[in-house]
Design a protein around this motif. Structure first.
Motif, PDB file in Angstrom:
ATOM      1  N   ASP A  18       0.828  -1.204   0.000  1.00  0.00           N
ATOM      2  CA  ASP A  18       0.000   0.000   0.000  1.00  0.00           C
ATOM      3  C   ASP A  18       0.861   1.252   0.000  1.00  0.00           C
ATOM      4  O   ASP A  18       1.966   1.263   0.559  1.00  0.00           O
ATOM      5  CB  ASP A  18      -0.884   0.014   1.252  1.00  0.00           C
ATOM      6  N   PRO A  19       0.360   2.332  -0.607  1.00  0.00           N
ATOM      7  CA  PRO A  19       1.075   3.607  -0.504  1.00  0.00           C
ATOM      8  C   PRO A  19       1.239   4.013   0.956  1.00  0.00           C
ATOM      9  O   PRO A  19       0.440   3.633   1.805  1.00  0.00           O
ATOM     10  CB  PRO A  19       0.150   4.574  -1.259  1.00  0.00           C
ATOM     11  N   VAL A  20       2.262   4.783   1.227  1.00  0.00           N
ATOM     12  CA  VAL A  20       2.538   5.210   2.596  1.00  0.00           C
ATOM     13  C   VAL A  20       1.340   5.933   3.197  1.00  0.00           C
ATOM     14  O   VAL A  20       0.994   5.728   4.363  1.00  0.00           O
ATOM     15  CB  VAL A  20       3.790   6.111   2.631  1.00  0.00           C
ATOM     16  N   VAL A  21       0.680   6.789   2.399  1.00  0.00           N
ATOM     17  CA  VAL A  21      -0.451   7.539   2.939  1.00  0.00           C
ATOM     18  C   VAL A  21      -1.576   6.598   3.346  1.00  0.00           C
ATOM     19  O   VAL A  21      -2.254   6.824   4.358  1.00  0.00           O
ATOM     20  CB  VAL A  21      -0.949   8.597   1.920  1.00  0.00           C
ATOM     21  N   ASP A  22      -1.765   5.510   2.580  1.00  0.00           N
ATOM     22  CA  ASP A  22      -2.803   4.556   2.952  1.00  0.00           C
ATOM     23  C   ASP A  22      -2.471   3.867   4.268  1.00  0.00           C
ATOM     24  O   ASP A  22      -3.353   3.596   5.090  1.00  0.00           O
ATOM     25  CB  ASP A  22      -2.982   3.512   1.854  1.00  0.00           C
ATOM     26  N   ARG A  23      -1.203   3.568   4.471  1.00  0.00           N
ATOM     27  CA  ARG A  23      -0.797   2.924   5.723  1.00  0.00           C
ATOM     28  C   ARG A  23      -0.972   3.890   6.904  1.00  0.00           C
ATOM     29  O   ARG A  23      -1.394   3.480   7.994  1.00  0.00           O
ATOM     30  CB  ARG A  23       0.652   2.464   5.627  1.00  0.00           C
ATOM     31  N   LEU A  28      -4.700   5.602  11.666  1.00  0.00           N
ATOM     32  CA  LEU A  28      -5.717   6.468  12.266  1.00  0.00           C
ATOM     33  C   LEU A  28      -7.058   5.750  12.350  1.00  0.00           C
ATOM     34  O   LEU A  28      -7.795   5.909  13.323  1.00  0.00           O
ATOM     35  CB  LEU A  28      -5.845   7.754  11.446  1.00  0.00           C
ATOM     36  N   ALA A  29      -7.366   4.954  11.310  1.00  0.00           N
ATOM     37  CA  ALA A  29      -8.645   4.247  11.293  1.00  0.00           C
ATOM     38  C   ALA A  29      -8.693   3.117  12.316  1.00  0.00           C
ATOM     39  O   ALA A  29      -9.775   2.592  12.605  1.00  0.00           O
ATOM     40  CB  ALA A  29      -8.907   3.692   9.896  1.00  0.00           C
ATOM     41  N   ALA A  30      -7.540   2.742  12.877  1.00  0.00           N
ATOM     42  CA  ALA A  30      -7.514   1.676  13.886  1.00  0.00           C
ATOM     43  C   ALA A  30      -8.187   2.114  15.185  1.00  0.00           C
ATOM     44  O   ALA A  30      -8.605   1.279  15.986  1.00  0.00           O
ATOM     45  CB  ALA A  30      -6.076   1.254  14.162  1.00  0.00           C
ATOM     46  N   PHE A  31      -8.296   3.421  15.389  1.00  0.00           N
ATOM     47  CA  PHE A  31      -8.904   3.927  16.617  1.00  0.00           C
ATOM     48  C   PHE A  31     -10.424   3.960  16.455  1.00  0.00           C
ATOM     49  O   PHE A  31     -10.943   4.395  15.434  1.00  0.00           O
ATOM     50  CB  PHE A  31      -8.385   5.328  16.942  1.00  0.00           C
ATOM     51  N   THR A  32     -11.119   3.493  17.457  1.00  0.00           N
ATOM     52  CA  THR A  32     -12.578   3.527  17.490  1.00  0.00           C
ATOM     53  C   THR A  32     -13.017   3.972  18.875  1.00  0.00           C
ATOM     54  O   THR A  32     -12.190   4.190  19.763  1.00  0.00           O
ATOM     55  CB  THR A  32     -13.181   2.137  17.193  1.00  0.00           C
ATOM     56  N   GLU A  33     -14.320   4.086  19.049  1.00  0.00           N
ATOM     57  CA  GLU A  33     -14.839   4.480  20.359  1.00  0.00           C
ATOM     58  C   GLU A  33     -14.436   3.479  21.425  1.00  0.00           C
ATOM     59  O   GLU A  33     -14.183   3.843  22.574  1.00  0.00           O
ATOM     60  CB  GLU A  33     -16.363   4.597  20.292  1.00  0.00           C
ATOM     61  N   LEU A  43      -1.812  -1.425  17.757  1.00  0.00           N
ATOM     62  CA  LEU A  43      -1.989  -0.493  16.650  1.00  0.00           C
ATOM     63  C   LEU A  43      -1.569  -1.142  15.338  1.00  0.00           C
ATOM     64  O   LEU A  43      -2.268  -1.046  14.320  1.00  0.00           O
ATOM     65  CB  LEU A  43      -1.174   0.774  16.903  1.00  0.00           C
ATOM     66  N   SER A  44      -0.420  -1.817  15.368  1.00  0.00           N
ATOM     67  CA  SER A  44       0.067  -2.509  14.173  1.00  0.00           C
ATOM     68  C   SER A  44      -0.915  -3.584  13.735  1.00  0.00           C
ATOM     69  O   SER A  44      -1.232  -3.707  12.541  1.00  0.00           O
ATOM     70  CB  SER A  44       1.434  -3.120  14.471  1.00  0.00           C
ATOM     71  N   ARG A  45      -1.408  -4.356  14.691  1.00  0.00           N
ATOM     72  CA  ARG A  45      -2.327  -5.453  14.361  1.00  0.00           C
ATOM     73  C   ARG A  45      -3.638  -4.943  13.802  1.00  0.00           C
ATOM     74  O   ARG A  45      -4.124  -5.432  12.783  1.00  0.00           O
ATOM     75  CB  ARG A  45      -2.588  -6.299  15.608  1.00  0.00           C
ATOM     76  N   ARG A  46      -4.222  -3.950  14.442  1.00  0.00           N
ATOM     77  CA  ARG A  46      -5.521  -3.450  14.005  1.00  0.00           C
ATOM     78  C   ARG A  46      -5.427  -2.748  12.653  1.00  0.00           C
ATOM     79  O   ARG A  46      -6.380  -2.757  11.877  1.00  0.00           O
ATOM     80  CB  ARG A  46      -6.103  -2.498  15.055  1.00  0.00           C
ATOM     81  N   ALA A  47      -4.296  -2.127  12.375  1.00  0.00           N
ATOM     82  CA  ALA A  47      -4.130  -1.424  11.111  1.00  0.00           C
ATOM     83  C   ALA A  47      -3.661  -2.342   9.985  1.00  0.00           C
ATOM     84  O   ALA A  47      -3.699  -1.958   8.814  1.00  0.00           O
ATOM     85  CB  ALA A  47      -3.141  -0.271  11.274  1.00  0.00           C
ATOM     86  N   GLY A  48      -3.201  -3.554  10.345  1.00  0.00           N
ATOM     87  CA  GLY A  48      -2.684  -4.457   9.323  1.00  0.00           C
ATOM     88  C   GLY A  48      -1.387  -3.977   8.724  1.00  0.00           C
ATOM     89  O   GLY A  48      -1.100  -4.185   7.538  1.00  0.00           O
TER      90      GLY A  48
END
Length: 258
Positions: A18-23, A28-33, A43-48
């Motif tokens: 993936d492009p760096v920006v996608d990673r 950021l998308a790994a964070f939820t309520e 963080l690494s695991r949730r973001a893949g």
């Protein structure tokens, strides 16, 4: 002749991956309520994303202000993102126009008052006014609510593009989809959605559409009350008046909220 240099060129993205920006966005998308603070491993695991990449990108995001570290060293969302998000015109401009009327509605009802917009197949909450001691709700500013399972969501879905409605309906079984179709038709006919739910507390809501100068539905406003309070219909006229006032502030020419 010497063999060609196979070392990667610094600063260039590998051909695969993936492009760096996608990673970075994945971090950021790994964070939820439910996951507001994350250690590097989680963080690494949730973001893949590989741990070494996550560490490097998280450091860059922290330097910029998109991430911060809490007292335990875990990553949390940084205030810089809040600063940038506050500039979103669909949120900031709408909220600025609506807030005086939402405050009036809140003062009259002394209940939860919500303002939401349609975003990526969900109702995104852009403002919530609440009274201390009001009935418990699971709604937060910036949070997403299902379109078929909330008052504001029903309004936004009723007036959404047909393709959006069909995508939502396709997630339900045949019986539930048929019931929802009838309900959405009623919302389009009456201009108001009355909805009840029982978790985390038993509440009812009354929601009405907000329109812009082009007569497009751009938001929904609602009041959320305990089920043992006055009947939801008792709040209908004041919610209609609030939605109409916000619509007029946004340039709506028609004196209607349907």
């Amino acid at each position: 002749m010497s063999a060609p240099d196979a070392r990667p060129v610094r600063g260039k993205r590998p051909k695969s991956g993936d492009p760096v920006v996608d990673r970075a966005l994945a971090l950021l998308a790994a964070f939820t309520e439910e996951h507001r603070a994350l250690g590097l491993v989680e963080l690494s695991r949730r973001a893949g994303v590989p741990r070494s990449t996550a560490s490097r990108l998280a450091a860059r995001l922290q330097t910029w202000g998109a991430l911060e570290r809490d007292e335990r060293g875990r990553y949390v969302i940084g205030l810089r993102l809040f600063e940038v998000a506050s500039l979103a015109p669909r949120s900031h401009g709408l909220r600025e126009a609506a807030l005086p009327y939402l405050e009036d509605l809140h003062e009259i009802t002394r209940q939860h008052v919500l303002l939401a917009v349609l975003d990526q197949g969900a109702a995104l909450l852009v403002e919530r006014l609440s009274t201390l001691g009001a009935v418990e709700v699971a709604y937060r500013v910036g949070g997403r609510m299902p379109l078929h399972d909330t008052g504001v969501g029903l309004v936004l879905l009723a007036f959404a593009d047909p393709a959006v409605r069909e995508r939502t309906l396709s997630t339900l079984d045949a019986s539930a989809a048929a019931t929802l179709r009838r309900r959405l038709a009623d919302v389009r006919r009456t201009g108001v959605a009355v909805f009840a739910r029982h978790k985390p507390a038993a509440v009812s809501s009354v929601a009405v559409a907000v329109r812009d100068a082009d007569d497009r539905v751009v938001a929904a406003v609602s009041v959320v009350v305990p089920v043992d309070a006055a009947k939801p219909q008792a709040y209908e006229q004041v919610v209609r008046a609030t939605a109409l006032a916000v619509s007029r502030t946004l340039g709506a020419r028609r004196a209607r909220v349907r």
